[in-house]
Design a protein around this motif. Structure first.
Motif, mmCIF file in Angstrom:
data_model
loop_
_atom_site.group_PDB
_atom_site.id
_atom_site.type_symbol
_atom_site.label_atom_id
_atom_site.label_comp_id
_atom_site.label_asym_id
_atom_site.label_seq_id
_atom_site.Cartn_x
_atom_site.Cartn_y
_atom_site.Cartn_z
ATOM 1 N N MET A 1 -2.678 0.783 -3.655
ATOM 2 C CA MET A 1 -1.455 1.558 -3.827
ATOM 3 C C MET A 1 -0.611 1.588 -2.552
ATOM 4 S SD MET A 1 -1.262 2.640 -6.963
ATOM 5 C CE MET A 1 -1.906 1.038 -7.412
ATOM 6 N N ASP A 2 -1.218 1.230 -1.405
ATOM 7 C CA ASP A 2 -0.492 1.253 -0.135
ATOM 8 C C ASP A 2 0.226 -0.057 0.135
ATOM 9 O OD1 ASP A 2 0.079 2.799 2.342
ATOM 10 O OD2 ASP A 2 -1.026 1.180 3.332
ATOM 11 N N ALA A 3 -0.121 -1.109 -0.617
ATOM 12 C CA ALA A 3 0.499 -2.427 -0.436
ATOM 13 C C ALA A 3 1.599 -2.621 -1.480
ATOM 14 C CB ALA A 3 -0.561 -3.513 -0.538
ATOM 15 N N TRP A 4 2.208 -3.812 -1.510
ATOM 16 C CA TRP A 4 3.303 -4.086 -2.436
ATOM 17 C C TRP A 4 2.851 -4.015 -3.889
ATOM 18 C CZ3 TRP A 4 8.511 -5.204 -1.317
ATOM 19 C CH2 TRP A 4 8.835 -5.300 0.061
ATOM 20 N N ASP A 5 1.528 -4.127 -4.160
ATOM 21 C CA ASP A 5 1.027 -3.943 -5.520
ATOM 22 C C ASP A 5 1.324 -2.547 -6.052
ATOM 23 O OD1 ASP A 5 0.032 -6.449 -6.141
ATOM 24 O OD2 ASP A 5 -1.935 -6.049 -5.266
ATOM 25 N N GLY A 6 1.479 -1.589 -5.169
ATOM 26 C CA GLY A 6 1.829 -0.236 -5.587
ATOM 27 C C GLY A 6 3.318 -0.020 -5.728
ATOM 28 N N TYR A 7 4.103 -1.064 -5.464
ATOM 29 C CA TYR A 7 5.570 -1.000 -5.506
ATOM 30 C C TYR A 7 6.095 -2.261 -6.188
ATOM 31 C CZ TYR A 7 4.721 2.531 -1.868
ATOM 32 O OH TYR A 7 4.275 3.624 -1.162
#
Length: 546
Positions: free
Chosen positions: A408-414
């Motif tokens: 969730m802290d990486a681009w996978d969370g965005y």
């Protein structure tokens, strides 16, 4: 790692100022800025000490933290040093008086052909750091530099300017580094990087860690020295952050790398606090109080890095994203994915993604920086468009199940934010996109896919992830999850868990990435080897073994 939390030295003032300041938008008000300055001991911009120290009175070497250069431009380079005869003391061993520092830039190591020279003032308000922006230099030229104050002369640094923006510039070799937890081991990879033939080093974040460092230096396990007790707590105040930079920058291997090459730096989270997002801290601290801590962290970061004046912070705000060019060969769009991001969805760990990760209102970069990036691509004339940034850009599934957990802290969370960036690259006609990443303490090589869930979809670029310098301690070549990650992510072409760095040679026909690792960092002196090499061809994005 156990974190010892403590009450900030100015905690009552911090809380009082926070109650009056409110959220960040109010920090531009005169009264709020004054309260902020009082609370974290930040002088107003341009403040100068009334007294001047006679540098001949400095009895001990003030250049204990070395020299550095950064942000090379066609006719300009930034030079940095700090005066600190006693770096582990809060005042650095100097009185609160300004000091005149002489600097020289030469064409040769013996300084027989001086290109530029001048003086700068080391102000106590800036912790006796010096930032010299030297202009009117020749483009695409190597220079040597040094500083002098009183009877003391610094070590010699080597730097260079970038080629002219209209130059074809047929080649460039860069290094990418990240994540240097002092307590996790020695900075041995920097010793090898200092001897490597590179033009510029990109530091992709976690230059500093806020966690406590005990008297033996954690896993360094010193037997010949004892670190002061004030390092053995988490950084909160301006004094804390300044002292922590002194500890990290006293490392001889880091000093050697800075002296050998110009750096381009950007931060991630640990320069302030783990996994913060904009004004949202990791824990349940009120945002107003966290912004005061952020102001201290940003101030200390600028003071201790080779950054130019446009990056100087105002309170808790600092524009770190910026653009550099290497002739017409490469455009570097240096991002800040921490200061403007939406708060992590579903916590900041690994989770099965819910609908919030596709919410277009959520952003990794903030709207202004995103627009700046896409506009820069539309006007780019560079062969390679390189994006140095912090957290993993490509999809990274942690499980073989569907759905799978992701970070969730990486681009996978965005994901909506990532989709806009990829669509912007395609619209701008970017054919040779390369993303440089840090954060995860391992080395990765990814093909950036148009649809990460469809291995047959178009490859839009490549992502090179630099492992850590020391964070995570020694590591192993194939972590326990290696098979799972490689199967779950067919676009993942490389994965290694050792410490080290990566070099990337950009050319007119292809780019070559060499992942360089050391077998250990918990004891000094490890050798370096190239774990793997990959190439990506111009006009044909994607990684293949070299």
């Amino acid at each position: 790692m156990t974190i010892t939390r403590h009450e900030p030295q100015h905690a009552p003032e911090l809380r009082a100022a926070a109650r009056h300041i409110g959220r960040r938008g109010f920090l531009t008000l005169t009264g709020a800025a004054a309260a902020l300055a009082f609370a974290v001991n930040l002088p107003a911009a341009g403040a100068a000490s009334a007294a001047e120290l006679d540098a001949r009175r400095i009895d001990d070497d003030p250049f204990t933290l070395g020299v550095a250069s950064g942000d090379p431009r066609p006719g300009s380079v930034l030079l940095w040093t700090r005066l600190a005869p006693a770096p582990y003391q809060p005042d650095g061993g100097l009185p609160a008086e300004r000091v005149t520092v002489h600097w020289e830039l030469a064409h040769d190591e013996k300084f027989s052909r001086i290109a530029k020279r001048g003086t700068a003032t080391a102000h106590p308000e800036y912790h006796h750091t010096v930032h010299v922006e030297v202009g009117r230099l020749d483009a695409d030229r190597v220079y040597y530099y040094r500083f002098r104050t009183g009877t003391w002369i610094s070590e010699t640094g080597r730097t260079r300017t970038a080629p002219a923006t209209t130059s074809p510039a047929s080649s460039l070799t860069l290094a990418a580094v990240s994540c240097q937890a002092y307590a996790d081991g020695y900075f041995t990879p920097y010793r090898h990087l200092a001897q490597d033939d590179v033009d510029v080093v990109f530091h992709l974040g976690d230059y500093l860690y806020e966690y406590a460092v005990n008297s033996v230096g954690g896993y360094r396990n010193y037997t010949d020295r004892t670190l002061p007790a004030h390092f053995n707590h988490e950084t909160v105040t301006l004094e804390d952050y300044r002292l922590r930079y002194a500890l990290f920058k006293s490392d001889p291997d880091l000093r050697a790398a800075h002296a050998a090459h110009p750096f381009v730096v950007t931060w991630d989270d640990h320069e302030t606090e783990n996994n913060y997002a904009d004004d949202t801290p990791e824990n349940s601290v009120p945002p107003e109080e966290f912004l005061l801590r952020r102001a201290s962290a940003y101030r200390a970061y600028w003071e201790n890095q080779p950054l130019r004046s446009p990056q100087q912070p105002t309170g808790p705000d600092m524009q770190l994203y910026r653009r550099l060019h290497w002739g017409r060969l490469a455009q570097f769009d240096v991002l800040d994915t921490r200061q403007y991001r939406s708060n992590q969805a579903y916590g900041d760990g690994s989770q099965i993604p819910g609908p919030d990760v596709d919410d277009p209102a959520r952003t990794m970069t903030g709207a202004t920086q995103e627009r700046w990036l896409l506009d820069g691509w539309r006007s780019s004339k560079a062969l390679w468009n390189v994006v140095p940034q912090q957290v993993t850009f490509s999809q990274r599934k942690f499980d073989l199940t569907t759905p799978s957990r992701v970070s969730m802290d990486a681009w996978d969370g965005y994901r909506a934010s990532r989709r806009r960036v990829l669509d912007g690259a395609r619209t701008a006609g970017i054919e040779n996109l390369m993303v440089l990443t840090g954060d995860v303490h391992v080395g990765y090589g990814f093909d950036i896919k148009d649809d990460f869930d469809d291995p047959d979809s178009a490859t839009l670029g490549t992502e090179i992830v630099a492992t850590s310098i020391a964070s995570g301690r020694d590591g192993i070549d194939k972590p326990a999850n290696w098979d799972t990650y490689m199967q779950a992510n067919p676009h993942m072409k490389f994965y290694n868990g050792r410490r080290g760095y990566v070099t990337v040679a950009l050319g007119e026909q292809r780019a070559r990435a060499d992942f360089k690792t050391v077998p250990y960092v918990t004891t000094p002196g490890a050798p370096v080897t190239t774990a793997a090499s990959y190439v990506t061809e111009v006009g044909e994005p994607g990684l293949t073994p070299a």
